[in-house]
Design an enzyme around this catalytic site. Structure first.
Site, PDB file in Angstrom:
ATOM      1  N   HIS A  25     -41.418 -36.540 -61.873  1.00 59.31           N
ATOM      2  CA  HIS A  25     -40.744 -35.622 -61.074  1.00 59.31           C
ATOM      3  C   HIS A  25     -41.865 -34.678 -61.325  1.00 59.31           C
ATOM      4  O   HIS A  25     -41.869 -33.322 -60.895  1.00 59.31           O
ATOM      5  CB  HIS A  25     -40.012 -35.492 -60.870  1.00 59.31           C
ATOM      6  CG  HIS A  25     -39.473 -34.915 -62.275  1.00 59.31           C
ATOM      7  ND1 HIS A  25     -39.296 -33.834 -62.380  1.00 59.31           N
ATOM      8  CD2 HIS A  25     -38.827 -35.584 -62.343  1.00 59.31           C
ATOM      9  CE1 HIS A  25     -38.387 -33.297 -63.157  1.00 59.31           C
ATOM     10  NE2 HIS A  25     -38.037 -34.739 -63.950  1.00 59.31           N
ATOM     11  N   ASP A  80     -33.267 -26.512 -68.453  1.00 58.60           N
ATOM     12  CA  ASP A  80     -33.590 -25.709 -68.098  1.00 58.60           C
ATOM     13  C   ASP A  80     -34.681 -25.206 -66.863  1.00 58.60           C
ATOM     14  O   ASP A  80     -35.834 -24.887 -65.821  1.00 58.60           O
ATOM     15  CB  ASP A  80     -35.173 -25.630 -68.838  1.00 58.60           C
ATOM     16  CG  ASP A  80     -35.254 -27.283 -68.909  1.00 58.60           C
ATOM     17  OD1 ASP A  80     -34.908 -27.577 -67.657  1.00 58.60           O
ATOM     18  OD2 ASP A  80     -36.262 -27.859 -69.907  1.00 58.60           O
ATOM     19  N   GLU A  88     -28.260 -27.696 -73.721  1.00 58.24           N
ATOM     20  CA  GLU A  88     -29.563 -27.995 -74.397  1.00 58.24           C
ATOM     21  C   GLU A  88     -30.085 -26.517 -74.834  1.00 58.24           C
ATOM     22  O   GLU A  88     -31.055 -26.420 -73.949  1.00 58.24           O
ATOM     23  CB  GLU A  88     -29.786 -29.308 -73.050  1.00 58.24           C
ATOM     24  CG  GLU A  88     -30.944 -30.204 -73.368  1.00 58.24           C
ATOM     25  CD  GLU A  88     -31.381 -30.770 -72.486  1.00 58.24           C
ATOM     26  OE1 GLU A  88     -32.668 -30.266 -71.446  1.00 58.24           O
ATOM     27  OE2 GLU A  88     -31.482 -31.510 -71.834  1.00 58.24           O
ATOM     28  N   ARG A 118     -43.936 -31.151 -62.225  1.00 56.91           N
ATOM     29  CA  ARG A 118     -44.339 -29.828 -61.227  1.00 56.91           C
ATOM     30  C   ARG A 118     -46.052 -30.329 -61.751  1.00 56.91           C
ATOM     31  O   ARG A 118     -47.336 -30.041 -61.604  1.00 56.91           O
ATOM     32  CB  ARG A 118     -43.814 -28.342 -61.594  1.00 56.91           C
ATOM     33  CG  ARG A 118     -42.969 -28.286 -60.450  1.00 56.91           C
ATOM     34  CD  ARG A 118     -42.176 -26.820 -59.972  1.00 56.91           C
ATOM     35  NE  ARG A 118     -42.012 -26.708 -58.570  1.00 56.91           N
ATOM     36  CZ  ARG A 118     -41.106 -26.864 -58.277  1.00 56.91           C
ATOM     37  NH1 ARG A 118     -39.948 -27.730 -59.156  1.00 56.91           N
ATOM     38  NH2 ARG A 118     -40.110 -26.062 -57.424  1.00 56.91           N
ATOM     39  N   HIS A 161     -38.902 -39.603 -56.391  1.00 53.13           N
ATOM     40  CA  HIS A 161     -38.583 -38.367 -56.463  1.00 53.13           C
ATOM     41  C   HIS A 161     -38.032 -37.575 -54.913  1.00 53.13           C
ATOM     42  O   HIS A 161     -39.716 -37.743 -54.344  1.00 53.13           O
ATOM     43  CB  HIS A 161     -38.789 -37.089 -57.221  1.00 53.13           C
ATOM     44  CG  HIS A 161     -37.684 -36.383 -57.541  1.00 53.13           C
ATOM     45  ND1 HIS A 161     -37.684 -35.029 -56.994  1.00 53.13           N
ATOM     46  CD2 HIS A 161     -37.154 -36.067 -58.674  1.00 53.13           C
ATOM     47  CE1 HIS A 161     -37.054 -33.920 -57.103  1.00 53.13           C
ATOM     48  NE2 HIS A 161     -36.057 -34.369 -58.983  1.00 53.13           N
ATOM     49  N   GLU A 193     -40.192 -25.171 -67.139  1.00 52.02           N
ATOM     50  CA  GLU A 193     -39.364 -25.275 -67.886  1.00 52.02           C
ATOM     51  C   GLU A 193     -39.270 -25.028 -69.385  1.00 52.02           C
ATOM     52  O   GLU A 193     -38.306 -24.132 -69.706  1.00 52.02           O
ATOM     53  CB  GLU A 193     -38.912 -27.117 -67.780  1.00 52.02           C
ATOM     54  CG  GLU A 193     -38.184 -27.198 -66.294  1.00 52.02           C
ATOM     55  CD  GLU A 193     -39.221 -28.062 -65.641  1.00 52.02           C
ATOM     56  OE1 GLU A 193     -40.353 -27.565 -65.924  1.00 52.02           O
ATOM     57  OE2 GLU A 193     -39.170 -28.091 -64.141  1.00 52.02           O
TER      58      GLU A 193
HETATM   59  C1  UD1 Z   1     -36.390 -29.547 -60.227  1.00 52.41           C
HETATM   60  C2  UD1 Z   1     -36.004 -28.850 -61.484  1.00 52.41           C
HETATM   61  C3  UD1 Z   1     -36.870 -29.460 -62.745  1.00 52.41           C
HETATM   62  C4  UD1 Z   1     -35.596 -30.514 -62.859  1.00 52.41           C
HETATM   63  C5  UD1 Z   1     -35.707 -31.278 -61.850  1.00 52.41           C
HETATM   64  C6  UD1 Z   1     -35.362 -32.800 -62.251  1.00 52.41           C
HETATM   65  C7  UD1 Z   1     -36.865 -26.689 -61.723  1.00 52.41           C
HETATM   66  C8  UD1 Z   1     -38.089 -25.404 -61.261  1.00 52.41           C
HETATM   67  N1  UD1 Z   1     -37.031 -27.266 -61.396  1.00 52.41           N
HETATM   68  O1  UD1 Z   1     -37.373 -29.686 -60.055  1.00 52.41           O
HETATM   69  O2  UD1 Z   1     -36.602 -28.696 -63.715  1.00 52.41           O
HETATM   70  O3  UD1 Z   1     -36.904 -31.626 -64.255  1.00 52.41           O
HETATM   71  O4  UD1 Z   1     -35.043 -30.641 -60.642  1.00 52.41           O
HETATM   72  O5  UD1 Z   1     -35.501 -33.761 -60.927  1.00 52.41           O
HETATM   73  O6  UD1 Z   1     -35.692 -26.161 -61.239  1.00 52.41           O
HETATM   74  N2  UD1 Z   1     -35.002 -32.699 -53.104  1.00 52.41           N
HETATM   75  C9  UD1 Z   1     -34.363 -32.794 -51.288  1.00 52.41           C
HETATM   76  N3  UD1 Z   1     -33.202 -33.367 -52.246  1.00 52.41           N
HETATM   77  C10 UD1 Z   1     -33.590 -33.468 -52.903  1.00 52.41           C
HETATM   78  C11 UD1 Z   1     -33.837 -32.637 -54.194  1.00 52.41           C
HETATM   79  C12 UD1 Z   1     -34.992 -32.118 -53.722  1.00 52.41           C
HETATM   80  O7  UD1 Z   1     -34.864 -33.169 -50.005  1.00 52.41           O
HETATM   81  O8  UD1 Z   1     -32.061 -33.376 -53.332  1.00 52.41           O
HETATM   82  C13 UD1 Z   1     -36.650 -32.052 -52.149  1.00 52.41           C
HETATM   83  C14 UD1 Z   1     -36.778 -30.829 -51.574  1.00 52.41           C
HETATM   84  O9  UD1 Z   1     -37.823 -30.706 -50.358  1.00 52.41           O
HETATM   85  C15 UD1 Z   1     -36.594 -29.290 -52.401  1.00 52.41           C
HETATM   86  C16 UD1 Z   1     -38.179 -30.170 -53.221  1.00 52.41           C
HETATM   87  O10 UD1 Z   1     -37.211 -31.949 -53.542  1.00 52.41           O
HETATM   88  O11 UD1 Z   1     -37.426 -28.627 -51.907  1.00 52.41           O
HETATM   89  C17 UD1 Z   1     -38.019 -29.967 -54.634  1.00 52.41           C
HETATM   90  O12 UD1 Z   1     -37.189 -29.219 -54.941  1.00 52.41           O
HETATM   91  P1  UD1 Z   1     -36.986 -28.809 -56.803  1.00 52.41           P
HETATM   92  O13 UD1 Z   1     -35.368 -28.491 -57.047  1.00 52.41           O
HETATM   93  O14 UD1 Z   1     -37.694 -26.735 -56.174  1.00 52.41           O
HETATM   94  O15 UD1 Z   1     -37.958 -29.234 -57.596  1.00 52.41           O
HETATM   95  P2  UD1 Z   1     -37.628 -30.048 -58.678  1.00 52.41           P
HETATM   96  O16 UD1 Z   1     -39.019 -31.612 -58.441  1.00 52.41           O
HETATM   97  O17 UD1 Z   1     -36.795 -31.493 -57.744  1.00 52.41           O
HETATM   98  N1  UDP Z   2     -31.707 -40.793 -62.799  1.00 48.27           N
HETATM   99  C1  UDP Z   2     -30.846 -40.996 -61.901  1.00 48.27           C
HETATM  100  N2  UDP Z   2     -30.937 -41.982 -60.500  1.00 48.27           N
HETATM  101  C2  UDP Z   2     -32.863 -42.305 -60.556  1.00 48.27           C
HETATM  102  C3  UDP Z   2     -33.262 -41.201 -61.437  1.00 48.27           C
HETATM  103  C4  UDP Z   2     -32.740 -40.749 -62.720  1.00 48.27           C
HETATM  104  O1  UDP Z   2     -29.550 -41.232 -61.830  1.00 48.27           O
HETATM  105  O2  UDP Z   2     -32.869 -42.850 -59.538  1.00 48.27           O
HETATM  106  C5  UDP Z   2     -30.953 -39.634 -63.469  1.00 48.27           C
HETATM  107  C6  UDP Z   2     -31.199 -40.328 -65.751  1.00 48.27           C
HETATM  108  O3  UDP Z   2     -30.737 -41.278 -66.121  1.00 48.27           O
HETATM  109  C7  UDP Z   2     -31.160 -38.826 -66.226  1.00 48.27           C
HETATM  110  C8  UDP Z   2     -31.462 -37.841 -65.066  1.00 48.27           C
HETATM  111  O4  UDP Z   2     -31.218 -38.546 -63.475  1.00 48.27           O
HETATM  112  O5  UDP Z   2     -29.841 -39.002 -66.818  1.00 48.27           O
HETATM  113  C9  UDP Z   2     -32.858 -37.497 -65.575  1.00 48.27           C
HETATM  114  O6  UDP Z   2     -33.220 -36.404 -63.721  1.00 48.27           O
HETATM  115  P1  UDP Z   2     -34.394 -36.394 -63.938  1.00 48.27           P
HETATM  116  O7  UDP Z   2     -35.681 -37.186 -64.513  1.00 48.27           O
HETATM  117  O8  UDP Z   2     -34.412 -35.654 -62.055  1.00 48.27           O
HETATM  118  O9  UDP Z   2     -34.430 -34.747 -64.751  1.00 48.27           O
HETATM  119  P2  UDP Z   2     -35.240 -34.267 -66.650  1.00 48.27           P
HETATM  120  O10 UDP Z   2     -34.885 -35.268 -66.295  1.00 48.27           O
HETATM  121  O11 UDP Z   2     -37.209 -34.717 -66.020  1.00 48.27           O
HETATM  122  O12 UDP Z   2     -34.774 -32.311 -66.235  1.00 48.27           O
END
Ligand code: UD1
Ligand code: UDP
Length: 380
Positions: free
Chosen positions: A216, A101, A123, A218, A249, A137
């Site tokens: 993490h 999602d 999923e 939003r 995160h 999501e």
């Molecule tokens: C995203 C997804 C969320 C998912 C989550 C899993 C959307 C809108 N959100 O949220 O559904 O549950 O990932 O973790 O699709 N960043 C880094 N390095 C990375 C990743 C992120 O620096 O490898 C930082 C960047 O500043 C980026 C910010 O995190 O702009 C937010 O990342 P984003 O993918 O927009 O949202 P998440 O909160 O990670």
């Molecule tokens: N995870 C990981 N390293 C971490 C935290 C989480 O590998 O430091 C794994 C966790 O085991 C799970 C997945 O990341 O499989 C979950 O991702 P996240 O919580 O970012 O997203 P969500 O599941 O909420 O969409």
């Protein structure tokens, strides 16, 4: 006479999508005579994706590279749409597979729909029925359900959600969640070759109970996350028998709250996100997990340990119903009280153990790929 192979384009961008699609890619690759598999990463998460690709040895064919610092949803969506359009035009797949999602999953599904390419949704059917929670999501996944042709629902409950929205039964398969496939494989490999977390060297997890925290969402940014952190702070200050490990995160909205509230406290270890094998190892050492993550709610039941969900609702009620997950919300008081009870009341704790995991049995990817064999009879 040779049959034309089905060209499957698997696309993902974030950590959970990568973990949950890795077993599907692996399974597709086992049937090279039937499927040609291409992998596109949008790199919505650049840093979090790379170690997962290495761990599961996932080949990448396209990388539109959309991640920007502190990206917002509209800009991210526009970039994914524009760049994935180019990938589709060049690769011309027979089917696109998306997971979950995220913005990547929604926007790539929409682009595939515009290109007339059927979408398989891994999923499918998770719902809270609250359009703002989780944000964005819940709306993302509802929209994907109306763009997709094939729906891989992890459980009967998620299948029923799709049926209620008018998705035809013959397009839905109940498969289990692929995260359990990834988790089992990783746990087995980690047991054979134990991994180390440098920041935790010297810890004795036998004398202190380990609490793993992640956050993490939003919709929790701001007051919700601040309240969660106050609950964790109080636990650290009042309980000498625990160690809290919190891989933070990289989203700057998370770090801006977590670091000032929890940084520098004894027995709270704020560390960088762990790669998947190290994180699975950490969960296996944990007494309980305190998290707003979807994946962790699904993984902890396989260890027979509590997943305390720091959200007001969940799209995965099967875990709560089965007694393997508990919704605690974001109130500092409730977080503190629930953890304290599970630390002190061994009978309450024991109730989480030895219950079957409602989310899967480790064979979801096999079921998904078996269903893809029949795709031609289901389209358009
Ligand atoms: C995203 C997804 C969320 C998912 C989550 C899993 C959307 C809108 N959100 O949220 O559904 O549950 O990932 O973790 O699709 N960043 C880094 N390095 C990375 C990743 C992120 O620096 O490898 C930082 C960047 O500043 C980026 C910010 O995190 O702009 C937010 O990342 P984003 O993918 O927009 O949202 P998440 O909160 O990670
Ligand atoms: N995870 C990981 N390293 C971490 C935290 C989480 O590998 O430091 C794994 C966790 O085991 C799970 C997945 O990341 O499989 C979950 O991702 P996240 O919580 O970012 O997203 P969500 O599941 O909420 O969409």
């Amino acid at each position: 006479m040779s049959v034309k192979r089905l060209h499957v384009l698997v696309v993902f961008g974030t950590r959970p999508e990568a973990i949950k699609l890795a077993p599907v890619i692996r399974e597709l690759q086992r049937f090279r005579n039937r499927f040609r598999t291409s992998v596109c990463i949008t790199s919505q998460h650049r840093h979090l994706l790379e170690p997962i690709l290495r761990w599961f040895q996932i080949p990448v064919h396209d990388d539109p590279d959309v991640m920007r610092p502190n990206q917002e949803l509209c800009g991210l969506s526009a970039l994914v749409m524009e760049r994935f359009h180019e990938v589709l035009a060049r690769r011309r797949p027979d089917v696109v597979l998306v997971q979950g999602d995220t913005t990547t999953a929604l926007v790539t599904s929409l682009a595939a729909f515009y290109h007339g390419v059927p979408v398989g949704h891994v999923e499918a059917g998770l719902r809270t029925l609250n359009r703002y929670s989780p944000f964005p999501e819940e709306i993302n996944r509802r929209l994907i359900s109306h763009l997709a042709t094939l729906h891989f629902a992890p459980t009967n409950w998620s299948r029923d959600n799709l049926l209620k929205e008018g998705i035809p039964r013959r397009r839905i398969m109940v498969t289990g969640n692929t995260v359990i496939d990834a988790f089992f494989e990783t746990r087995d490999r980690v047991v054979r070759r134990p991994t180390k977390i440098p920041e935790l060297r010297g810890f004795d997890f036998r004398t202190r109970k380990l609490i793993v925290v992640t956050a993490h969402r939003r919709e929790n940014f701001g007051p919700g996350l601040a309240s969660i952190c106050r609950g964790i702070r109080r636990l650290a200050l009042e309980r000498q028998d625990i160690e809290i490990v919190f891989p933070v995160h990289p989203n700057p909205n998370v770090r801006a709250i977590v670091q000032p509230t929890l940084g520098g406290l004894d027995r709270v270890h704020l560390i960088e996100p762990l790669d998947y094998p190290r994180f699975v190892w950490l969960l296996s050492q944990a007494y309980l997990a305190l998290s707003d993550s979807g994946g962790i709610q699904e993984e902890m039941p396989s260890l027979g340990k509590p997943a305390l969900v720091m959200r007001e609702n969940t799209e995965r009620p099967e875990g709560v119903k089965a007694g393997v997950c508990k919704l605690v919300g974001t109130s500092a008081e409730k977080v503190f009280r629930t953890v304290t009870r599970l630390l002190d009341d061994h009978r309450a704790y024991a109730q989480f153990a030895r219950r079957p995991n409602p989310f899967g049995d480790g064979k979801a990817a096999q079921r998904i790929v078996a269903a893809l064999h029949d795709l031609r009879s289901l389209t358009p």
